[in-house]
Design a protein around this motif. Structure first.
Motif, mmCIF file in Angstrom:
data_model
loop_
_atom_site.group_PDB
_atom_site.id
_atom_site.type_symbol
_atom_site.label_atom_id
_atom_site.label_comp_id
_atom_site.label_asym_id
_atom_site.label_seq_id
_atom_site.Cartn_x
_atom_site.Cartn_y
_atom_site.Cartn_z
ATOM 1 N N GLY A 86 0.820 -1.205 0.000
ATOM 2 C CA GLY A 86 0.000 0.000 0.000
ATOM 3 C C GLY A 86 0.852 1.251 0.000
ATOM 4 O O GLY A 86 0.405 2.338 -0.373
ATOM 5 N N PRO B 59 -7.965 -2.000 -5.284
ATOM 6 C CA PRO B 59 -8.575 -2.598 -4.094
ATOM 7 C C PRO B 59 -8.237 -4.085 -4.032
ATOM 8 O O PRO B 59 -8.585 -4.850 -4.930
ATOM 9 C CB PRO B 59 -10.079 -2.380 -4.324
ATOM 10 C CG PRO B 59 -10.172 -1.270 -5.319
ATOM 11 C CD PRO B 59 -8.952 -1.395 -6.190
ATOM 12 N N GLY C 84 -7.131 -7.008 1.623
ATOM 13 C CA GLY C 84 -7.512 -5.906 2.508
ATOM 14 C C GLY C 84 -8.983 -5.952 2.872
ATOM 15 O O GLY C 84 -9.368 -5.663 4.013
ATOM 16 N N LEU C 85 -9.819 -6.320 1.912
ATOM 17 C CA LEU C 85 -11.253 -6.414 2.174
ATOM 18 C C LEU C 85 -11.541 -7.522 3.187
ATOM 19 O O LEU C 85 -12.350 -7.353 4.103
ATOM 20 C CB LEU C 85 -11.995 -6.681 0.866
ATOM 21 C CG LEU C 85 -13.524 -6.688 0.935
ATOM 22 C CD1 LEU C 85 -14.037 -5.341 1.423
ATOM 23 C CD2 LEU C 85 -14.111 -7.029 -0.426
ATOM 24 N N THR D 276 -10.565 -6.436 6.836
ATOM 25 C CA THR D 276 -11.559 -5.582 7.485
ATOM 26 C C THR D 276 -12.838 -6.359 7.778
ATOM 27 O O THR D 276 -13.499 -6.120 8.795
ATOM 28 C CB THR D 276 -11.877 -4.363 6.603
ATOM 29 O OG1 THR D 276 -12.308 -4.802 5.306
ATOM 30 C CG2 THR D 276 -10.651 -3.489 6.429
ATOM 31 N N SER E 284 -13.529 1.659 2.960
ATOM 32 C CA SER E 284 -12.261 2.263 2.554
ATOM 33 C C SER E 284 -11.519 1.382 1.562
ATOM 34 O O SER E 284 -10.925 1.880 0.600
ATOM 35 C CB SER E 284 -11.374 2.514 3.788
ATOM 36 O OG SER E 284 -11.981 3.443 4.660
ATOM 37 N N GLU E 285 -11.547 0.070 1.767
ATOM 38 C CA GLU E 285 -10.884 -0.841 0.845
ATOM 39 C C GLU E 285 -11.572 -0.834 -0.517
ATOM 40 O O GLU E 285 -10.918 -0.868 -1.562
ATOM 41 C CB GLU E 285 -10.848 -2.257 1.416
ATOM 42 C CG GLU E 285 -9.934 -2.429 2.618
ATOM 43 C CD GLU E 285 -8.462 -2.223 2.271
ATOM 44 O OE1 GLU E 285 -8.103 -2.333 1.083
ATOM 45 O OE2 GLU E 285 -7.672 -1.948 3.190
ATOM 46 N N ARG F 169 -10.772 2.622 -2.181
ATOM 47 C CA ARG F 169 -9.381 3.039 -2.026
ATOM 48 C C ARG F 169 -8.836 3.868 -3.189
ATOM 49 O O ARG F 169 -8.135 4.861 -2.965
ATOM 50 C CB ARG F 169 -8.509 1.802 -1.796
ATOM 51 C CG ARG F 169 -7.060 2.138 -1.503
ATOM 52 C CD ARG F 169 -6.321 0.897 -1.072
ATOM 53 N NE ARG F 169 -4.936 1.164 -0.779
ATOM 54 C CZ ARG F 169 -4.112 0.301 -0.231
ATOM 55 N NH1 ARG F 169 -4.546 -0.910 0.077
ATOM 56 N NH2 ARG F 169 -2.863 0.612 0.009
ATOM 57 N N TYR G 7 -8.200 7.710 3.169
ATOM 58 C CA TYR G 7 -8.064 6.312 3.587
ATOM 59 C C TYR G 7 -7.425 6.220 4.977
ATOM 60 O O TYR G 7 -7.654 5.248 5.703
ATOM 61 C CB TYR G 7 -7.203 5.564 2.572
ATOM 62 C CG TYR G 7 -6.988 4.099 2.871
ATOM 63 C CD1 TYR G 7 -7.916 3.146 2.481
ATOM 64 C CD2 TYR G 7 -5.850 3.663 3.552
ATOM 65 C CE1 TYR G 7 -7.719 1.801 2.758
ATOM 66 C CE2 TYR G 7 -5.637 2.324 3.836
ATOM 67 C CZ TYR G 7 -6.576 1.403 3.439
ATOM 68 O OH TYR G 7 -6.377 0.070 3.711
ATOM 69 N N TYR H 195 -9.435 5.238 8.266
ATOM 70 C CA TYR H 195 -9.540 3.840 8.707
ATOM 71 C C TYR H 195 -8.333 3.465 9.549
ATOM 72 O O TYR H 195 -8.457 2.792 10.576
ATOM 73 C CB TYR H 195 -9.662 2.927 7.484
ATOM 74 C CG TYR H 195 -9.308 1.482 7.765
ATOM 75 C CD1 TYR H 195 -10.004 0.746 8.711
ATOM 76 C CD2 TYR H 195 -8.266 0.853 7.077
ATOM 77 C CE1 TYR H 195 -9.680 -0.588 8.980
ATOM 78 C CE2 TYR H 195 -7.939 -0.465 7.325
ATOM 79 C CZ TYR H 195 -8.645 -1.185 8.280
ATOM 80 O OH TYR H 195 -8.301 -2.488 8.533
#
Length: 233
Positions: free
Chosen positions: A116, A155, A159-160, A163, A196-197, A200, A207, A210
């Protein structure tokens, strides 16, 4: 028995303490990463040649930045395992699924090529780019850098899932054994994280909202897990 008191089991005390220590250390590493980001020159966000030249010129700082974003993934595996065990009495099946999603997603971070904020692979490409003497020789390394730059802005499913795992664990925490406020903060953090993911590429610096929620939640989790360990006989 209080609705927030799970059956005591001293066998889990070391895991709770490890989770507390891991959460606290993760916050410190993330904070160190933010400090370095604030006091050092940022790498270019576009242009493979520019990025490779920058990485080669700031090699040590760049590596430290990437490690500070990456190493907490290992620590968070321990944190979410401890949380999944702590809430197991509130729904064993759901706790197992939530723990699997959370722990696995942080583990897979080590297989994803970007952090990231860049990529450790960019260091290897920059070394090879600097060693090449002609444009045709440099072209494959520039192309590789462009791919990593693009992946940083895409994205990522990882990451999704991270979360989503946080959100699932927090939903179980509403029923104990932790404070209701911690559960609510976790739900808010997980919800904001999922959005946010997904958004993104268009959020930019927004971002970071978060990230702030995650830091606060992890700090509270560290204290909560340590207290949980202390309450085991």
């Amino acid at each position: 028995m209080s609705s927030r008191d799970a059956p005591a089991d001293p066998a889990w005390r070391p895991l709770y303490r490890a989770g507390a220590a891991a959460a606290g250390l993760a916050v410190l590493l993330y904070a160190a990463a933010l400090v370095i980001v604030a006091v050092t020159s940022p790498p270019p966000t576009s242009g493979g040649e520019l990025v490779l030249a920058f990485v080669h010129a700031h090699r040590t700082v760049y590596i430290v930045r990437q490690l500070l974003w990456l190493v907490p993934s290992l620590l968070l595996m321990v944190v979410f395992l401890a949380l999944a065990v702590a809430v197991r009495h509130r729904g064993r099946g759901f706790a197992a699924i939530a723990g699997l999603v959370a722990v696995t997603s942080w583990a897979v971070s080590f297989a994803w090529p970007t952090t990231g904020d860049g990529a450790l692979a960019m260091v290897v490409l920059s070394d090879k780019f600097a060693a090449a003497s002609t444009s045709p020789q440099r072209a494959p390394f520039v192309a590789g850098a462009e791919l990593l730059i693009a992946l940083n802005d895409v994205p990522a499913v990882i990451g999704l899932l991270q979360t989503l795992g946080l959100l699932m664990i927090s939903l179980l925490m509403r029923r104990g054994p932790f404070a209701a406020g911690l559960a609510r903060l976790g739900i808010a953090t997980g919800t904001v994280g999922v959005l946010s993911e997904l958004l993104r590429p268009v959020l930019g610096w927004a971002y970071a909202g978060y990230g702030v929620l995650l830091f606060i939640w992890l700090g509270w989790v560290a204290a909560a897990l340590w207290r949980r360990a202390a309450h085991e006989p």
